[in-house]
Design a protein around this motif. Structure first.
Motif, short mmCIF file in Angstrom:
data_model
loop_
_atom_site.label_atom_id
_atom_site.label_comp_id
_atom_site.label_asym_id
_atom_site.label_seq_id
_atom_site.Cartn_x
_atom_site.Cartn_y
_atom_site.Cartn_z
N ILE A 199 -29.24 -25.14 9.75
CA ILE A 199 -29.87 -23.87 8.90
C ILE A 199 -31.14 -24.47 8.51
O ILE A 199 -31.40 -25.33 7.51
CB ILE A 199 -28.89 -23.44 7.92
CG1 ILE A 199 -27.46 -23.04 8.17
CG2 ILE A 199 -29.40 -22.09 7.41
CD1 ILE A 199 -27.13 -21.94 9.47
N GLU A 200 -32.01 -23.54 9.01
CA GLU A 200 -33.72 -23.93 8.68
C GLU A 200 -34.04 -24.25 7.27
O GLU A 200 -34.57 -25.17 6.85
CB GLU A 200 -34.31 -23.13 9.44
CG GLU A 200 -35.75 -23.46 9.61
CD GLU A 200 -36.73 -22.57 10.04
OE1 GLU A 200 -37.27 -21.64 9.39
OE2 GLU A 200 -36.70 -22.86 11.35
N LYS A 201 -33.46 -23.48 6.53
CA LYS A 201 -34.06 -23.46 5.00
C LYS A 201 -33.34 -24.14 4.24
O LYS A 201 -33.76 -24.84 3.02
CB LYS A 201 -34.10 -21.81 4.74
CG LYS A 201 -35.14 -20.94 5.43
CD LYS A 201 -35.16 -19.63 4.75
CE LYS A 201 -36.21 -18.53 5.40
NZ LYS A 201 -37.68 -19.19 5.51
N SER A 202 -31.84 -24.32 4.46
CA SER A 202 -31.13 -25.26 3.69
C SER A 202 -30.77 -26.65 3.96
O SER A 202 -30.18 -26.95 3.40
CB SER A 202 -29.89 -24.36 3.32
OG SER A 202 -29.01 -23.96 4.33
N GLY A 203 -30.47 -26.56 5.30
CA GLY A 203 -30.20 -28.15 5.89
C GLY A 203 -28.74 -27.92 5.97
O GLY A 203 -27.94 -29.13 6.34
N GLN A 204 -28.00 -26.77 5.97
CA GLN A 204 -26.49 -26.84 6.03
C GLN A 204 -26.29 -27.06 7.46
O GLN A 204 -27.03 -26.77 8.32
CB GLN A 204 -25.84 -25.26 5.82
CG GLN A 204 -26.03 -25.03 4.34
CD GLN A 204 -25.44 -23.68 3.97
OE1 GLN A 204 -26.46 -22.64 4.22
NE2 GLN A 204 -24.27 -23.72 3.84
N LEU A 205 -25.30 -27.80 7.74
CA LEU A 205 -24.69 -28.23 9.08
C LEU A 205 -23.60 -27.15 9.68
O LEU A 205 -22.58 -27.22 8.87
CB LEU A 205 -24.30 -29.91 9.03
CG LEU A 205 -25.26 -30.89 8.58
CD1 LEU A 205 -24.82 -32.06 8.67
CD2 LEU A 205 -26.71 -30.51 9.42
N MET A 206 -23.94 -26.73 10.50
CA MET A 206 -22.78 -25.66 11.17
C MET A 206 -22.35 -26.45 12.54
O MET A 206 -22.92 -26.52 13.52
CB MET A 206 -23.59 -24.34 11.50
CG MET A 206 -22.33 -23.69 11.79
SD MET A 206 -22.99 -21.74 11.83
CE MET A 206 -24.19 -21.68 13.15
N PHE A 207 -21.16 -26.92 12.58
CA PHE A 207 -20.49 -27.41 13.67
C PHE A 207 -19.51 -26.19 14.28
O PHE A 207 -18.86 -25.40 13.72
CB PHE A 207 -19.52 -28.40 13.15
CG PHE A 207 -20.07 -29.80 12.66
CD1 PHE A 207 -20.58 -30.69 13.53
CD2 PHE A 207 -20.35 -29.79 11.50
CE1 PHE A 207 -20.95 -31.79 12.84
CE2 PHE A 207 -20.86 -30.84 10.66
CZ PHE A 207 -21.27 -31.90 11.68
N THR A 208 -19.88 -26.04 15.58
CA THR A 208 -19.30 -24.89 16.28
C THR A 208 -18.24 -25.25 17.20
O THR A 208 -17.86 -26.33 17.31
CB THR A 208 -20.29 -24.06 17.11
OG1 THR A 208 -20.51 -24.94 18.12
CG2 THR A 208 -21.66 -23.64 16.56
#
Length: 353
Positions: A121-130
């Motif tokens: 996520i560009e603004k927060s750096g959250q990592l999203m594993f799909t």
């Protein structure tokens, strides 16, 4: 006079120190110590997961965070599978297991899209594993990020380790148990130790064993089949709901959007993994399933004679027929077709027409 001068000088120095300590961080400050709270970040292949974003260490937003590379931790080489998109099912609207009760309603809320295994996520750096992580090999990987803010850009090599594990395809949430109910007076008794012992390596309890197989390419279904101690299969209609006052307790049908009863099984169609949906975790009795097999289907049951699990469990046959009440709870973590075969090791099926 000297004392007054020294006191004044001390006050000035103290004031300067206080001001220095209260100095604001420059707008656009970008720390060298940005990091993630977890190291390693752990994810399971094929399982959707979102991880908390960066700890900015007083760096000032807004941020623009992008992936530079994902490298094999052992070799340092780029892991190409993280950069290969795969087709996965994406929900356009939130799934509601209470109202989305038909395939048409479910399909109206979802679509197929090409997605990467890892998105940031560009603004927060959250990592999203799909779910596309199903194509990523098990292992440990170093994540390299580029972070920009109004003051500049920095690269953060190996900002955290990503650990990819094989998922548990399914889980038991409790030890399965039986209650024997006398059909004449409603009195009941339980097998000894039936809630205290479950050998997960053998999928074995005091009075039943499980065998679970998955077809990853099959439709999203759980097929439940129940056998007696000699391998005779009970008809699907024998697995009835367990009464609870004026209502009934949960069965797998509670969690499925469609249930089909056959001569040899009960088939449950579900919308998405995890099944049952996490919604049910906070509901009464959560994901526990309760079934009743009436005495007309039971010729005899066995009681425990010798108990030394898992080395020795022997039974004596009780010719009296009982109503069987079962409870178990299972989670299925990846999509596909699961065949759940439950063998009642202390029960003989009656010859019911």
């Amino acid at each position: 006079m000297k004392r007054i001068y020294k006191a004044a000088l001390s006050c000035v120095l103290l004031a300067m120190l206080v001001l220095a300590g209260c100095k604001k961080v420059d707008v656009g400050y970008l720390s060298d110590n940005i990091r993630y709270g977890s190291n390693p970040v752990v994810a399971e292949r094929g399982v959707f997961k979102i991880v908390t974003g960066i700890i900015p260490d007083n760096s000032t937003p807004p941020f623009k965070i992008t992936v530079l590379d994902v490298r094999n931790k052992a070799t340092g080489q780029r892991e190409e599978s993280f950069f290969k998109p795969s087709e996965i099912t994406v929900w356009k609207e939130k799934y509601d297991p209470k109202t989305d009760t038909t395939l048409a309603l479910i399909d109206a809320k979802r679509t197929k899209e090409m997605r990467l295994p890892l998105q940031v996520i560009e603004k927060s750096g959250q990592l999203m594993f799909t779910q596309a992580t199903e194509g990523v090999p098990v292992g440990e990987y170093l994540l390299d990020l580029k972070i920009e803010n109004p003051n500049g850009t920095k690269e953060y090599k190996g900002i955290t380790t990503i650990k990819i594990n094989d998922p548990l395809l399914y889980e038991h949430v409790n030890a399965p148990y039986f209650i024997l109910v006398d059909p004449k007076d409603g009195s009941s008794k339980r097998y000894p130790h039936d809630v205290d012992w479950f050998d997960i390596s053998k999928q074995q309890s005091a009075n039943m064993t499980f065998k679970v197989t998955r077809d990853a390419n099959g439709p999203n279904q759980v097929i439940l089949k129940v056998y007696d101690k000699n391998g005779a299969v009970f008809p699907g209609k024998a697995l009835e709901r367990r009464p609870n006052g004026d209502s009934f307790l949960n069965t797998m049908a509670t969690f499925a959007y469609k249930t089909t009863v056959t001569e040899t099984s009960v088939i449950h169609d579900y919308a998405q993994a995890r099944f049952p949906d996490v919604y049910w975790d906070s509901q009464p009795n959560n994901i526990l399933c309760y079934y009743r097999i009436y005495d007309k289907y039971i010729e005899s049951v066995d009681y425990v004679d010798t108990w030394d699990p898992p080395y020795k469990i022997t039974y004596q046959t009780d010719p009296k027929s009982y109503i069987l009440q079962m409870r178990f709870g299972m989670k299925f973590n990846l999509p596909g077709t699961y065949l759940v075969e439950m063998h009642l090791t202390a029960t003989k099926k009656a010859g019911v027409n």
